[in-house]
Design an enzyme around this catalytic site. Structure first.
Site, PDB file in Angstrom:
ATOM      1  N   TYR A 122      -5.381  -8.389  -0.378  1.00 26.49           N
ATOM      2  CA  TYR A 122      -4.840  -7.033  -0.476  1.00 26.49           C
ATOM      3  C   TYR A 122      -3.368  -7.039  -0.854  1.00 26.49           C
ATOM      4  O   TYR A 122      -2.646  -8.025  -0.670  1.00 26.49           O
ATOM      5  CB  TYR A 122      -5.002  -6.297   0.855  1.00 26.49           C
ATOM      6  CG  TYR A 122      -4.133  -6.881   1.954  1.00 26.49           C
ATOM      7  CD1 TYR A 122      -2.830  -6.440   2.169  1.00 26.49           C
ATOM      8  CD2 TYR A 122      -4.619  -7.910   2.774  1.00 26.49           C
ATOM      9  CE1 TYR A 122      -2.031  -6.990   3.148  1.00 26.49           C
ATOM     10  CE2 TYR A 122      -3.821  -8.474   3.753  1.00 26.49           C
ATOM     11  CZ  TYR A 122      -2.528  -8.007   3.938  1.00 26.49           C
ATOM     12  OH  TYR A 122      -1.729  -8.569   4.909  1.00 26.49           O
ATOM     13  N   PHE A 141       4.814  -3.181   0.831  1.00 28.36           N
ATOM     14  CA  PHE A 141       5.174  -3.438   2.223  1.00 28.36           C
ATOM     15  C   PHE A 141       4.453  -4.651   2.803  1.00 28.36           C
ATOM     16  O   PHE A 141       4.883  -5.196   3.819  1.00 28.36           O
ATOM     17  CB  PHE A 141       4.928  -2.200   3.104  1.00 28.36           C
ATOM     18  CG  PHE A 141       3.506  -1.704   3.113  1.00 28.36           C
ATOM     19  CD1 PHE A 141       2.543  -2.284   3.925  1.00 28.36           C
ATOM     20  CD2 PHE A 141       3.142  -0.616   2.323  1.00 28.36           C
ATOM     21  CE1 PHE A 141       1.246  -1.809   3.948  1.00 28.36           C
ATOM     22  CE2 PHE A 141       1.835  -0.140   2.338  1.00 28.36           C
ATOM     23  CZ  PHE A 141       0.883  -0.743   3.145  1.00 28.36           C
ATOM     24  N   ASP A 142       3.355  -5.085   2.167  1.00 26.73           N
ATOM     25  CA  ASP A 142       2.677  -6.290   2.636  1.00 26.73           C
ATOM     26  C   ASP A 142       1.644  -6.723   1.603  1.00 26.73           C
ATOM     27  O   ASP A 142       1.104  -5.893   0.865  1.00 26.73           O
ATOM     28  CB  ASP A 142       1.977  -6.033   3.970  1.00 26.73           C
ATOM     29  CG  ASP A 142       1.471  -7.318   4.621  1.00 26.73           C
ATOM     30  OD1 ASP A 142       1.986  -8.399   4.277  1.00 26.73           O
ATOM     31  OD2 ASP A 142       0.559  -7.234   5.461  1.00 26.73           O
ATOM     32  N   ILE A 190      -6.815   0.226  10.423  1.00 29.39           N
ATOM     33  CA  ILE A 190      -6.633   1.672  10.265  1.00 29.39           C
ATOM     34  C   ILE A 190      -7.932   2.305   9.760  1.00 29.39           C
ATOM     35  O   ILE A 190      -8.720   1.658   9.059  1.00 29.39           O
ATOM     36  CB  ILE A 190      -5.457   1.985   9.319  1.00 29.39           C
ATOM     37  CG1 ILE A 190      -5.680   1.371   7.927  1.00 29.39           C
ATOM     38  CG2 ILE A 190      -4.132   1.535   9.919  1.00 29.39           C
ATOM     39  CD1 ILE A 190      -4.614   1.752   6.913  1.00 29.39           C
ATOM     40  N   TYR A 195      -1.377   5.320   9.716  1.00 30.18           N
ATOM     41  CA  TYR A 195      -0.665   5.204  10.985  1.00 30.18           C
ATOM     42  C   TYR A 195      -0.199   6.548  11.531  1.00 30.18           C
ATOM     43  O   TYR A 195       0.470   6.600  12.565  1.00 30.18           O
ATOM     44  CB  TYR A 195       0.524   4.249  10.831  1.00 30.18           C
ATOM     45  CG  TYR A 195       0.093   2.848  10.500  1.00 30.18           C
ATOM     46  CD1 TYR A 195      -0.380   1.988  11.489  1.00 30.18           C
ATOM     47  CD2 TYR A 195       0.118   2.373   9.190  1.00 30.18           C
ATOM     48  CE1 TYR A 195      -0.800   0.694  11.188  1.00 30.18           C
ATOM     49  CE2 TYR A 195      -0.308   1.085   8.875  1.00 30.18           C
ATOM     50  CZ  TYR A 195      -0.763   0.260   9.876  1.00 30.18           C
ATOM     51  OH  TYR A 195      -1.185  -1.010   9.582  1.00 30.18           O
ATOM     52  N   PHE A 209      -3.637   0.740  -1.304  1.00 29.57           N
ATOM     53  CA  PHE A 209      -4.015  -0.669  -1.199  1.00 29.57           C
ATOM     54  C   PHE A 209      -4.834  -1.101  -2.409  1.00 29.57           C
ATOM     55  O   PHE A 209      -5.802  -0.425  -2.784  1.00 29.57           O
ATOM     56  CB  PHE A 209      -4.854  -0.915   0.054  1.00 29.57           C
ATOM     57  CG  PHE A 209      -4.072  -0.974   1.334  1.00 29.57           C
ATOM     58  CD1 PHE A 209      -3.471  -2.158   1.744  1.00 29.57           C
ATOM     59  CD2 PHE A 209      -3.933   0.154   2.126  1.00 29.57           C
ATOM     60  CE1 PHE A 209      -2.757  -2.218   2.919  1.00 29.57           C
ATOM     61  CE2 PHE A 209      -3.224   0.106   3.303  1.00 29.57           C
ATOM     62  CZ  PHE A 209      -2.616  -1.087   3.717  1.00 29.57           C
TER      63      PHE A 209
END
Length: 311
Positions: free
Chosen positions: A212, A222-223, A259, A285, A302
């Site tokens: 991902y 962010f990741d 999530i 979130y 994503f």
């Protein structure tokens, strides 16, 4: 540290307090804390009963750093006349009665003793307002907090529904601007199947292995589990790489371990699929921040690839 500066609530409470202090009863604890009854109740708690109270603690400049109103949860203590009074604050709290409203202004040292917050010095003034809500037995306090929890759940659901409308509109505008054709689910999740695989579909309870990359709506990464993506976006971590951190993430789908947008989105895919998920904040979130770049009410995007599915 959470602060409320010059709020209407604080202004009303403190204004009322200062206006009444001069004509109300004042007492002093054994260690010299002077406190004033804005209103004095009559019903003292019995052993085993619970005192429910609201509390506001502010600095001498009226910057609030503790507030049960902000937390939307009252404080409480179970009364027992055998509890030792080790400080003046203990004396005040263990002498609370139903309907008491008390104002205190004293030093941080006398309030916090050995646990003074880092932003205060020992001799700085602290202002405290205590308002007793009720005195209840075990059954009563359980019913109170159950009703409070139900009210909070209802409030959160209403807030989430409103935010979902906002997020869906923002996602639709983003998709239109980028000329992306996406499918919208009933929950408000949007997804695009970019490459179709030939492996087994993901069912609830399956273990899916997912590569991902997660982005904010403005394109901020962010990741990611993909080393090359991290390198291209300047977020590569040698420490993460050294422990094998850039690898497909394994998740038990449909079990609430990620999530909601992931649980729902992954269940639409199968092994070998590549997809893009557009997740409104109530399915991510929500109102809380998740650290790093993910702030409250953040819409998440994503890119996902299902590398394996284990039944």
């Amino acid at each position: 540290m959470k602060k409320i500066k010059s709020t209407l609530l604080l202004a009303v409470i403190l204004t009322a307090s200062f206006g009444l202090i001069s004509c109300k009863k004042t007492k002093t604890t054994s260690d010299g804390i002077e406190y004033t009854y804005i209103k004095e109740g009559k019903q003292s708690p019995k052993n085993g009963e619970f005192i429910l109270y609201n509390l506001i603690v502010s600095t001498e400049k009226d910057s609030v750093f503790i507030s049960t109103y902000e937390q939307e949860m009252p404080g409480y203590l179970q009364y027992n006349d055998s509890i030792p009074r080790e400080s003046g604050m203990d004396e005040i709290f263990l002498n609370l009665k139903k309907a008491d409203s008390i104002y205190i202004e004293t030093t941080a040292q006398k309030v916090f003793r050995d646990n003074i917050p880092f932003f205060l010095t020992t001799d700085q003034k602290v202002k405290i307002q205590i308002g007793v809500i009720d005195v209840l037995d075990q059954e009563g306090v359980e019913a109170y907090f159950l009703a409070l929890q139900d009210a909070q759940v209802k409030k959160m659901a209403e807030s989430s529904a409103k935010q979902l409308e906002v997020d869906v509109q923002l996602i639709e505008e983003y998709l239109a601007e980028k000329n992306i054709q996406a499918t919208k689910t009933e929950s408000g999740l949007f997804y695009v199947l970019e490459k179709e695989g030939t492996g087994p579909a993901i069912d609830s309870g399956d273990l899916a292995f997912v590569h991902y990359a997660g982005y904010l709506l403005d394109g901020t990464l962010f990741d990611t589990s993909i080393k090359e993506v991290a390198q291209a976006n300047g977020s590569f971590s040698e420490q993460r790489d050294a422990v094998g951190g850039y690898a497909p993430f394994d998740v038990m789908v449909g079990q609430g371990r990620v999530i909601p947008g992931w649980d729902e989105g992954l269940a639409l895919l199968k092994k070998g699929d590549k997809a893009k998920l557009f997740i409104p904040s109530p399915l991510a979130y929500g109102e809380r921040a998740a650290g790093g770049a993910i702030g409250p009410n953040s819409i998440l995007i994503f890119d996902v690839e299902i590398t394996d599915v284990q039944k």
